[in-house]
Design a protein around this motif. Structure first.
Motif, PDB file in Angstrom:
ATOM      1  N   LEU A 133       0.845  -1.183   0.000  1.00 23.71           N
ATOM      2  CA  LEU A 133       0.000   0.000   0.000  1.00 23.71           C
ATOM      3  C   LEU A 133       0.882   1.233   0.000  1.00 23.71           C
ATOM      4  O   LEU A 133       1.945   1.230   0.642  1.00 23.71           O
ATOM      5  N   PRO A 134       0.487   2.280  -0.702  1.00 22.45           N
ATOM      6  CA  PRO A 134       1.312   3.495  -0.666  1.00 22.45           C
ATOM      7  C   PRO A 134       1.297   4.097   0.744  1.00 22.45           C
ATOM      8  O   PRO A 134       0.303   3.995   1.463  1.00 22.45           O
ATOM      9  N   THR A 135       2.417   4.678   1.112  1.00 23.54           N
ATOM     10  CA  THR A 135       2.484   5.340   2.414  1.00 23.54           C
ATOM     11  C   THR A 135       1.829   6.710   2.336  1.00 23.54           C
ATOM     12  O   THR A 135       1.810   7.340   1.288  1.00 23.54           O
ATOM     13  N   CYS A 136       1.294   7.167   3.436  1.00 26.13           N
ATOM     14  CA  CYS A 136       0.692   8.496   3.494  1.00 26.13           C
ATOM     15  C   CYS A 136       1.769   9.530   3.692  1.00 26.13           C
ATOM     16  O   CYS A 136       2.733   9.315   4.400  1.00 26.13           O
ATOM     17  N   ALA A 137       1.585  10.676   3.064  1.00 26.99           N
ATOM     18  CA  ALA A 137       2.583  11.747   3.205  1.00 26.99           C
ATOM     19  C   ALA A 137       2.260  12.646   4.362  1.00 26.99           C
ATOM     20  O   ALA A 137       1.203  12.754   4.832  1.00 26.99           O
TER      21      ALA A 137
END
Length: 92
Positions: free
Chosen positions: A88-92
């Protein structure tokens, strides 16, 4: 990059013969791999799983070609099933 999980059923009587073939297959594909099995058997069948983390999108097809060449089908009950997962993409 993807993580590839391949699972299948193995007759308990064929497990000892299949394990070295799968390990040789894993050594031949040139990526880190794991071989696992469920702790219990059911109706004389074990469930095995090959794990290939961090491979490219073309790897699943290369692996299936290698599995056919290794002659695994004669020691497996039913098909090899592949599942692909990605991070899953990481949150910025």
């Amino acid at each position: 990059m993807i993580d590839l999980y391949v699972y299948y059923k193995v007759r308990e009587l064929d497990a000892a013969a299949l394990a070295p073939r799968v390990r040789a297959l894993q050594d031949s594909v040139g990526v880190p791999a794991q071989l696992k099995r469920r702790p219990e058997a059911s109706a004389g069948l074990q469930t095995w799983m090959e794990v290939y983390p961090g491979v490219d999108d073309a790897f699943p097809a290369r692996l299936e070609d290698a599995a056919r060449s290794a002659g695994l089908a004669s020691l497996i009950e039913g098909p090899r099933r592949a599942e692909i997962f990605m991070d899953l993409p990481t949150c910025a």
